[in-house]
Design an enzyme around this catalytic site. Sequence first.
Site, short mmCIF file in Angstrom:
data_model
loop_
_atom_site.label_atom_id
_atom_site.label_comp_id
_atom_site.label_asym_id
_atom_site.label_seq_id
_atom_site.Cartn_x
_atom_site.Cartn_y
_atom_site.Cartn_z
N GLY A 1 0.63 -1.22 -0.18
CA GLY A 1 -0.19 -0.36 0.50
C GLY A 1 0.85 1.42 0.11
N PRO B 1 -2.02 -4.37 1.22
CA PRO B 1 -0.89 -2.63 2.29
C PRO B 1 -0.54 -3.24 3.76
CG PRO B 1 -3.00 -2.49 2.56
CD PRO B 1 -3.01 -3.89 1.78
N GLY B 2 0.45 -3.12 4.32
CA GLY B 2 1.59 -3.50 5.83
C GLY B 2 1.30 -2.19 6.33
N ARG B 3 2.60 -1.51 6.14
CA ARG B 3 3.07 -0.74 6.54
C ARG B 3 1.76 1.06 7.43
NH1 ARG B 3 7.55 1.69 6.44
NH2 ARG B 3 8.45 0.40 4.71
N ARG C 1 15.02 0.66 12.61
CA ARG C 1 15.09 1.17 11.23
C ARG C 1 15.38 2.44 10.40
NH1 ARG C 1 10.80 3.72 9.38
NH2 ARG C 1 11.01 2.77 7.50
N TYR D 1 17.74 1.64 7.67
CA TYR D 1 17.14 2.37 6.33
C TYR D 1 17.94 4.38 6.96
CZ TYR D 1 14.33 -1.73 6.41
OH TYR D 1 13.99 -3.30 6.78
N CYS E 1 26.84 -1.81 21.77
CA CYS E 1 27.84 -1.51 21.73
C CYS E 1 28.31 -0.87 19.90
CB CYS E 1 28.92 -2.19 22.33
SG CYS E 1 28.27 -2.81 24.00
N GLU E 2 27.16 -0.59 19.06
CA GLU E 2 27.53 -0.24 18.00
C GLU E 2 27.85 1.25 17.88
OE1 GLU E 2 26.51 -2.00 14.56
OE2 GLU E 2 26.35 -4.19 15.91
N TYR F 1 7.22 -2.67 10.80
CA TYR F 1 8.33 -3.25 11.08
C TYR F 1 9.31 -2.68 11.48
CZ TYR F 1 6.92 -3.58 6.29
OH TYR F 1 5.77 -3.76 5.20
#
Length: 440
Positions: free
Chosen positions: A253, A289-291, A327, A331, A359-360, A388
Amino acid sequence: MSCFPTPGFRYVDGRMRAEDVPLAAIAAAVGTPVYVYSSAGLEANWRAYADAFAPYRAADGRAGFQVDLCYALKANSNLAVIRTLAGLGAGADVVSAGEMRRALAAGIPADRIVFSGVGKTREEMAAALAAGIHQINVESLPELETLSEVAAGLGRTMPIAIRVNPDVDAQTHGKIATGRKEDKFGIDLSLARQAFARAKALPGLAPVGVAVHIGSQLLKATPFRNAFGKLAGLVEQLRADGIAIDHIDLGGGLGVPYRPDDAAPDYAAYAAAIHETVGHLGCRVTLEPGRSLVASAGLLLTRVNFVKDGLDRRFLVLDAAMNDLIRPSLYDAWHTILPVEEPAAGSPLSPVDVVGPVCESGDTFAKMRPMPPVAPGALVALLTAGAYGAVMAGTYNSRPLVPEVLVRGGEWSVVRRRPSFEESLALEQTPGWLSPPVGA
Ligand code: LLP
């Protein structure tokens, strides 16, 4: 103007609530971090689709052109979330046997389930056949041959759509664009007629549909329109080739506004683009549609552990991390971050880095984000995290899987609890050749 993208969350008397429940009450009872979902938010998101397609329904109640909303479980596969959407009329788009089982467990009828994905196993194909789902979307010639073998071996015929790759740039983040020719998805449009001819010749397959999905987080209708127009042309060619296509699956979607200044996508324009490009074909139209159904209906509730002043900048160190919401790390995604206690009007904003304890350096939710003063111990919410978010969570750094809560009006319920450390350890065993651990 409300800073919230959904009717589910708001400030009441200076404290953020999910519907009628103060978020502080959930944090006190469940601990943080925790995802909180709003039923009203889910319903509002569902209504946005229902309202957009309503004008295309025939006046007598029959579908003018039939649009089936199959919720893409990958966005949020919590059973309570699926069940809420199922209650509103959602079917399901699944991409694994696990998701299929969740859809069925949440009460979605098998004949409203579409199975997508580029790498289904024989076992998954057999499970889909046994469940009697509506359709498998096939993405390659090897998959076509394998599905034929599995179906024919079981004496069954599977209705299929072939997903085509239309080579359309969705103008979204490269990691979630799926319809360009260099992407792994679908069969190239120019090879689609041959693939359908092969499908027609193979036993155990009933080629009934075409499918496309060009990517996620699209905020404009134009790339959709380009892809759907190409698909309509293919349906006409296939019909001329003697293949009776009566299903068309248009994939995921619309995108959602993550930033306060992102324009909300135009649902009416999206529905109009679908009607204009494929409406004349008389096909049953599936959308996945998901998001857009779940993102704005969820937030990640977390506590500020420390406020740390570095030489160069100030860090808000949260108790949520990249393992809970990946996320931003994956992204470079933006999530609005608000204190649960409403800042006083006119509070000064100063730039901070909002980070997790992992630790990153990549465990960063926001860099140089203008924020009002936030004290250690304060609760903050990362908005638009219902999609997500929890589904992509993990246990990196041996952090327990983040729990989930669903709110409805003044009620709330833990819909996935936080596993105990003992439960995580119980999944592992030490082989006999290793000497007992020190202290055992
Ligand atoms: N159908 C197919 C075949 C898909 O691959 C997807 C998403 C959807 C439907 C649902 O699309 P939506 O309506 O949600 O845009 N983890 C990424 C998003 C990955 C999307 C993958 N496919 C993120 O957090 O942005």
